[in-house]
Design a protein around this motif. Structure first.
Motif, short mmCIF file in Angstrom:
data_model
loop_
_atom_site.label_atom_id
_atom_site.label_comp_id
_atom_site.label_asym_id
_atom_site.label_seq_id
_atom_site.Cartn_x
_atom_site.Cartn_y
_atom_site.Cartn_z
N LEU A 23 43.33 38.74 41.67
CA LEU A 23 44.22 39.80 42.14
C LEU A 23 45.04 40.43 41.02
O LEU A 23 45.66 41.48 41.22
N LEU B 288 47.27 44.36 40.64
CA LEU B 288 48.73 44.29 40.65
C LEU B 288 49.32 44.78 39.34
O LEU B 288 50.30 45.56 39.33
N ARG C 97 50.11 42.47 49.44
CA ARG C 97 49.79 43.10 48.15
C ARG C 97 50.23 44.55 48.13
O ARG C 97 50.77 45.04 47.12
#
Length: 390
Positions: free
Chosen positions: A272, A276, A239
């Motif tokens: 997530l 992001l 990530r």
């Protein structure tokens, strides 16, 4: 350790089963000496029957045919197709017959790679199982998926990997491995001008090779990185690499599964999204049909196609196989295919729209991500993942 790029290959990108199965069956039907085939799933459907018939015909004309199917993914295969192949002279092994989250780390290890190699000269690597992708209930077929037909020196590397696994499984199944076929052909000679590498993931020498190839590409990216992945649940290190690339001006696009298949993975992945997107990563969900792809393209001349998702299963547990390609024409073809998929069936998400989603959906993401972390911890892989991420 980075896998070496071998020159002299001729590669053909195959899109979904409509291109993959005719190419595979043509190669099987032309086999003269030896076939190795590995798959996570092997269904007895229209495509599976075509492959089975080609394998049986090869065995009947004296070709040495060896098939490995994962015992978990191929639960039905063990009953409906394996006996047919064995009766027809095909050698078959099941990979890791025992499985279960509470049964220890060894039983979680799966054979997830999808490959075939014929006479050491032609090889296939990708994400396509032996399963018909035209039968997708409540969707417009086919599944979005890819494989690569390989001719040239890299086919010899695939043959070596397949042969080594066959011998290892024979020993672990208390079977004396038969002598490998002494093929009356030399190692594959250069037949093209494309550079490519075979990148494996296993629990021995190649624990982090596939993830490392992605991370290296993200670090080198200067203009664009498109990642299409069916099951996307990366660790912190991955990530951070996505965020770092986006923040230095790289257009990072994630093409992800937009349809519900596995509740835990879908909602864990979606948990997530806010981090992001806030960093500038584009997220496009493919909602027309199932997205089963495990591919990426970077800048003008780097691409990868294979079996590995970016989730704990693929990166910590399973045997996987990817091809990394350094070739502008191949990268352009894959980029064009992914762009068509995004235009035809993709929905790009925006941070504002995402913030307005229902509270229940946000809670589902938090619960799913927490459960995934607990399950990874229970499996005993949490420590190795933390060590890898520094």
């Amino acid at each position: 350790m980075a896998a070496p790029l071998l020159p002299g290959n001729a590669l053909r990108l195959l899109e979904s089963g409509g291109e993959f199965f005719p190419a595979l069956c043509a190669a099987l039907n032309a086999a003269r000496y030896e076939i190795h085939l590995e798959s996570y799933i092997y269904n007895r459907d229209d495509s599976g029957i075509l492959v089975t018939n080609a394998l049986l015909a090869a065995a009947a004309r004296g070709v040495s045919v060896r098939v490995i199917v994962d015992a978990f993914g191929g639960r039905d295969f063990a009953h409906d197709t394996m006996p047919v192949l064995l009766n027809g002279g095909v050698e078959v092994l099941l990979y890791n017959r025992e499985f279960g989250i509470t049964a220890g780390r060894q039983r979680l290890r799966r054979l997830h790679r999808k490959l075939a190699v014929i006479d050491r000269q032609n090889a296939f690597i990708g994400g396509i199982n032996i399963i018909d992708d035209m039968h997708t209930p409540n969707q417009i077929p086919p599944r979005i998926d890819y494989s690569v037909l390989i001719r040239g020196p890299l086919a010899g590397m695939v043959w070596q990997a397949a042969s080594e696994l066959w011998e290892r499984l024979c020993w672990t199944n208390f079977r004396r491995p038969p002598s490998l076929v002494h093929l009356p052909v030399s190692a594959p000679l250069p037949v093209g001008d494309q550079y490519a590498a075979l990148v494996l993931r296993d629990n021995f020498r190649h624990r982090n090779d596939i993830e490392g190839a992605y991370l290296a590409a993200l670090q080198r990216a200067r203009r664009e990185m498109i990642i299409a992945n069916a099951y996307f649940l990366p660790g912190r290190r991955f990530r951070n690499a996505l965020v770092d690339a986006a923040r230095r001006g790289v257009t990072v696009t994630l093409l992800l599964q937009g349809r519900m298949e596995y509740w835990l993975l879908r909602h864990g992945c979606r948990a997530l999204y806010p981090h992001l997107m806030q960093a500038g990563v584009r997220i496009v969900e493919y909602r027309k049909s199932f997205l089963h792809a495990k591919v990426a393209v970077m800048d003008d001349d780097w691409a990868t196609v294979g079996s590995s998702n970016i989730d704990p299963f693929s990166l910590l547990v399973a045997r996987e196989a990817n091809v990394v390609v350094r070739d502008a024409a191949f990268a352009a073809q894959l980029r064009a295919s992914l762009t068509r998929a995004m235009v035809d069936g993709g929905v790009e998400l925006t941070p504002d729209e995402w913030r307005r989603r229902p509270l229940a959906e946000r809670l589902a993401g938090w619960v799913a991500l927490t459960l995934v972390r607990i399950l990874v911890g229970m499996s005993g892989y949490a420590r190795s993942a933390r060590q890898r991420e520094g």
